[in-house]
Design a protein around this motif. Sequence first.
Motif, PDB file in Angstrom:
ATOM      1  N   ALA A 130     -30.014  37.770 -15.239  1.00 29.92           N
ATOM      2  CA  ALA A 130     -31.412  37.329 -15.331  1.00 29.92           C
ATOM      3  C   ALA A 130     -31.521  35.818 -15.369  1.00 29.92           C
ATOM      4  CB  ALA A 130     -32.060  37.933 -16.578  1.00 29.92           C
ATOM      5  N   LEU A 131     -30.569  35.167 -16.034  1.00 27.70           N
ATOM      6  CA  LEU A 131     -30.572  33.699 -16.080  1.00 27.70           C
ATOM      7  C   LEU A 131     -30.321  33.107 -14.695  1.00 27.70           C
ATOM      8  CD1 LEU A 131     -28.608  33.128 -19.410  1.00 27.70           C
ATOM      9  CD2 LEU A 131     -31.003  32.536 -18.989  1.00 27.70           C
ATOM     10  N   GLU A 132     -29.434  33.734 -13.929  1.00 32.43           N
ATOM     11  CA  GLU A 132     -29.165  33.254 -12.574  1.00 32.43           C
ATOM     12  C   GLU A 132     -30.421  33.364 -11.706  1.00 32.43           C
ATOM     13  OE1 GLU A 132     -25.927  35.739 -11.442  1.00 32.43           O
ATOM     14  OE2 GLU A 132     -24.393  34.479 -12.410  1.00 32.43           O
ATOM     15  N   ARG A 133     -31.126  34.477 -11.855  1.00 31.77           N
ATOM     16  CA  ARG A 133     -32.373  34.656 -11.107  1.00 31.77           C
ATOM     17  C   ARG A 133     -33.401  33.620 -11.543  1.00 31.77           C
ATOM     18  NH1 ARG A 133     -37.169  37.191 -12.268  1.00 31.77           N
ATOM     19  NH2 ARG A 133     -38.360  38.020 -10.477  1.00 31.77           N
ATOM     20  N   ARG A 134     -33.519  33.396 -12.832  1.00 31.38           N
ATOM     21  CA  ARG A 134     -34.475  32.409 -13.333  1.00 31.38           C
ATOM     22  C   ARG A 134     -34.163  31.026 -12.785  1.00 31.38           C
ATOM     23  NH1 ARG A 134     -35.617  30.929 -19.657  1.00 31.38           N
ATOM     24  NH2 ARG A 134     -33.531  30.040 -19.525  1.00 31.38           N
ATOM     25  N   THR A 135     -32.898  30.654 -12.754  1.00 31.39           N
ATOM     26  CA  THR A 135     -32.506  29.349 -12.235  1.00 31.39           C
ATOM     27  C   THR A 135     -32.919  29.193 -10.775  1.00 31.39           C
ATOM     28  OG1 THR A 135     -30.629  29.224 -13.750  1.00 31.39           O
ATOM     29  CG2 THR A 135     -30.545  27.817 -11.806  1.00 31.39           C
ATOM     30  N   ALA A 136     -32.790  30.283  -9.995  1.00 37.19           N
ATOM     31  CA  ALA A 136     -33.147  30.225  -8.579  1.00 37.19           C
ATOM     32  C   ALA A 136     -34.651  30.077  -8.379  1.00 37.19           C
ATOM     33  CB  ALA A 136     -32.644  31.484  -7.873  1.00 37.19           C
ATOM     34  N   LEU A 137     -35.448  30.814  -9.183  1.00 33.99           N
ATOM     35  CA  LEU A 137     -36.904  30.807  -8.991  1.00 33.99           C
ATOM     36  C   LEU A 137     -37.616  29.685  -9.738  1.00 33.99           C
ATOM     37  CD1 LEU A 137     -36.169  33.720  -7.965  1.00 33.99           C
ATOM     38  CD2 LEU A 137     -38.351  34.453  -8.901  1.00 33.99           C
ATOM     39  N   LEU A 138     -36.925  29.058 -10.685  1.00 33.41           N
ATOM     40  CA  LEU A 138     -37.582  28.094 -11.565  1.00 33.41           C
ATOM     41  C   LEU A 138     -38.255  26.936 -10.830  1.00 33.41           C
ATOM     42  CD1 LEU A 138     -38.184  27.534 -14.523  1.00 33.41           C
ATOM     43  CD2 LEU A 138     -36.046  26.235 -14.666  1.00 33.41           C
ATOM     44  N   PRO A 139     -37.641  26.329  -9.799  1.00 36.49           N
ATOM     45  CA  PRO A 139     -38.324  25.223  -9.119  1.00 36.49           C
ATOM     46  C   PRO A 139     -39.686  25.616  -8.553  1.00 36.49           C
ATOM     47  CG  PRO A 139     -36.005  25.267  -8.520  1.00 36.49           C
ATOM     48  CD  PRO A 139     -36.277  26.532  -9.278  1.00 36.49           C
ATOM     49  N   VAL A 140     -39.789  26.840  -8.018  1.00 35.82           N
ATOM     50  CA  VAL A 140     -41.071  27.296  -7.470  1.00 35.82           C
ATOM     51  C   VAL A 140     -42.070  27.538  -8.596  1.00 35.82           C
ATOM     52  CG1 VAL A 140     -42.229  29.070  -6.097  1.00 35.82           C
ATOM     53  CG2 VAL A 140     -39.906  28.330  -5.494  1.00 35.82           C
ATOM     54  N   TRP A 141     -41.619  28.184  -9.660  1.00 34.35           N
ATOM     55  CA  TRP A 141     -42.502  28.401 -10.820  1.00 34.35           C
ATOM     56  C   TRP A 141     -43.033  27.082 -11.374  1.00 34.35           C
ATOM     57  CZ3 TRP A 141     -38.490  32.206 -13.238  1.00 34.35           C
ATOM     58  CH2 TRP A 141     -38.735  33.499 -12.753  1.00 34.35           C
ATOM     59  N   GLN A 142     -42.162  26.085 -11.432  1.00 32.81           N
ATOM     60  CA  GLN A 142     -42.564  24.791 -11.986  1.00 32.81           C
ATOM     61  C   GLN A 142     -43.620  24.123 -11.119  1.00 32.81           C
ATOM     62  OE1 GLN A 142     -38.663  22.969 -12.336  1.00 32.81           O
ATOM     63  NE2 GLN A 142     -38.579  23.373 -14.544  1.00 32.81           N
ATOM     64  N   LEU A 143     -43.460  24.198  -9.798  1.00 29.63           N
ATOM     65  CA  LEU A 143     -44.469  23.627  -8.905  1.00 29.63           C
ATOM     66  C   LEU A 143     -45.813  24.325  -9.088  1.00 29.63           C
ATOM     67  CD1 LEU A 143     -42.381  23.194  -5.624  1.00 29.63           C
ATOM     68  CD2 LEU A 143     -43.433  21.360  -6.959  1.00 29.63           C
ATOM     69  N   ALA A 144     -45.785  25.649  -9.230  1.00 28.28           N
ATOM     70  CA  ALA A 144     -47.026  26.400  -9.437  1.00 28.28           C
ATOM     71  C   ALA A 144     -47.674  26.010 -10.764  1.00 28.28           C
ATOM     72  CB  ALA A 144     -46.742  27.896  -9.389  1.00 28.28           C
ATOM     73  N   ALA A 145     -46.849  25.870 -11.824  1.00 28.72           N
ATOM     74  CA  ALA A 145     -47.368  25.503 -13.145  1.00 28.72           C
ATOM     75  C   ALA A 145     -47.955  24.097 -13.145  1.00 28.72           C
ATOM     76  CB  ALA A 145     -46.259  25.608 -14.188  1.00 28.72           C
ATOM     77  N   GLN A 146     -47.464  23.235 -12.254  1.00 30.38           N
ATOM     78  CA  GLN A 146     -47.965  21.861 -12.148  1.00 30.38           C
ATOM     79  C   GLN A 146     -49.228  21.768 -11.295  1.00 30.38           C
ATOM     80  OE1 GLN A 146     -44.600  19.721 -10.569  1.00 30.38           O
ATOM     81  NE2 GLN A 146     -43.315  20.209 -12.345  1.00 30.38           N
ATOM     82  N   GLY A 147     -49.740  22.915 -10.848  1.00 33.50           N
ATOM     83  CA  GLY A 147     -50.937  22.909 -10.017  1.00 33.50           C
ATOM     84  C   GLY A 147     -50.670  22.485  -8.593  1.00 33.50           C
ATOM     85  N   LYS A 148     -49.473  22.801  -8.087  1.00 33.94           N
ATOM     86  CA  LYS A 148     -49.104  22.454  -6.713  1.00 33.94           C
ATOM     87  C   LYS A 148     -48.742  23.707  -5.924  1.00 33.94           C
ATOM     88  CE  LYS A 148     -47.224  17.992  -8.249  1.00 33.94           C
ATOM     89  NZ  LYS A 148     -45.991  17.157  -8.346  1.00 33.94           N
ATOM     90  N   PRO A 149     -49.714  24.600  -5.713  1.00 31.28           N
ATOM     91  CA  PRO A 149     -49.406  25.875  -5.061  1.00 31.28           C
ATOM     92  C   PRO A 149     -48.955  25.731  -3.613  1.00 31.28           C
ATOM     93  CG  PRO A 149     -51.772  25.599  -5.303  1.00 31.28           C
ATOM     94  CD  PRO A 149     -51.135  24.497  -6.076  1.00 31.28           C
ATOM     95  N   VAL A 150     -49.514  24.755  -2.912  1.00 29.34           N
ATOM     96  CA  VAL A 150     -49.124  24.575  -1.503  1.00 29.34           C
ATOM     97  C   VAL A 150     -47.652  24.176  -1.409  1.00 29.34           C
ATOM     98  CG1 VAL A 150     -49.568  23.277   0.612  1.00 29.34           C
ATOM     99  CG2 VAL A 150     -51.475  23.971  -0.847  1.00 29.34           C
TER     100      VAL A 150
END
Length: 542
Positions: A130-150
């Motif tokens: 699960a941690l490996e999966r989180r590491t892979a998806l985290l950059p995209v999640w962070q962009l979404a959380a920063q209000g940068k969906p595009v």
Amino acid sequence: MQENANLTVLVVDPNPGMRASLQNMLNQAGIGKVETAVNASTAIKQLGKRSYDVILCEYDLGGPGGDGQDGQQLLEDLRHHRLITASTIFIMLTSEGVYGKVVSAAELTPTDYVLKPFTVDMLSGRIKRALERRTALLPVWQLAAQGKPVEAIRACGTATLANPRYALDFLRLKAELHVSVGEHAEAGALYRDVLAERPLGWAGLGLARTMVAQGQFDEARETLELLVQGNPRLMGAYDLLARCHEQLGASSEAQKILEEAVSISPHMVRRLRKLGEVALENGDAEAAEKSFKQVVSKARYSDFRNPEDHVNLVKALVTRGDVQGASGVIRDLERSLRGSSNADACKAYSSALLHEKMGNVSAAVAELQMAVSATRASSGLSSNLKIGLAQACLEHQMDEQASSVMMTVMADASSPVTVDQAMGVFVRAGRSDLADGMGQQLRAQAQILLGVAGEKRNMGDVRGAVQTLLEALHMAPGNQQVMVAVAGGILRQVNELGWDHALGEVAAEQVERLRAMDANHPRLAALVEEFQLAKRKYGIAS
């Protein structure tokens, strides 16, 4: 195991022996920061105070110390109320005997399932995965959380190439991001791509949601009926199917669908509440009473308790002529939820309904006056409750109070009630004069808000100015001066603070409405040019 040393874990299990065993296993895996919760309510309280990297949750929370919820319902509550983020690892612990039932019902899926019995190595391996999966998806999640969906949507493509094992995760996330920015057709195409390969329930439900968002209720209904047949425990599909029936004017069918869903999954408070509301609208007081009794009972120890549930239960009981039962519900409301203006408003409104049923008109009027006063000081009461209160006031010729309550509805920019709907409350009561008077008040309030927005803008509070302008738009949606101010204010904000898709949609809508109303408006051409420049600046359009 050094990489686990900083992980924080919350164990949710009603069994003290299992909690101790899990803590021991986690310690052996190098995880020392472990806290426990005995049931869903305790977990919610702890998650309201702090976040955790990992949540290990027993599916069957109804054991010793349990509160009736299961782990899936807890997960849905946590996601619904945003008590956990996308990056929180939620692992469900369950027995093989109920695994099939659990996984088929889960629209909001956990990060993983672990079947009992399991070893330290098995649990440690699942957490590592699960941690490996989180590491892979985290950059995209962070962009979404920063209000940068595009940017997040673009990142899904490059991240898929770098992490092909998570291609399906990125595809689902990309579709959800398209939905978040209103690009429902693009999301629908992605869901169709998934379904062409595998009949996954979440993809079918996602596709139906894009149809609903585009007003394609018939198509969504057909899609959902097939989805439910193939996935009879995919609970979110029932909820959306009921909504489609409501939109298509078949509220009795909506009630049947919700009743079926409740028979399969009987503990979800939001679904029970919706069933009660639909039953009340359909005049089925018996079904409404049954649902709202369960809502009040199940929510008794919840942090998300809503005093409006008591009001709706009183409505059902009063309709059925159960005066004694309604009195008991009001006493319970006063005893268990005292101390807030919301509860005070609900108690007074409920008492007014009871006195009305008993023929105590003067007492009903006195309670309505108290309910209106409490409503003015309240926050978070639903528009439906306020409309019901206004209608009750109109029935007793309490014109000023009815107008006052409806003004609180229109002053709430987040309210789904439009000006026309608000006016309709008075028109249907035969009081067009009050509707006209309220219209004048709303226009005057909108002008005042334009001035407030201008002051905020001059002080550098660009976001505050836009929020005030949106309040003015809610009050005077057809006012060209307000429409121009809203579009211009939003464009100033996005140019200074970055693109916001939701606000961009509002600005675009105001520009198009202005064009339809007055194609020669002196500000129209400039607004169109400003809008196109802003989109090019942020790569939204060429």
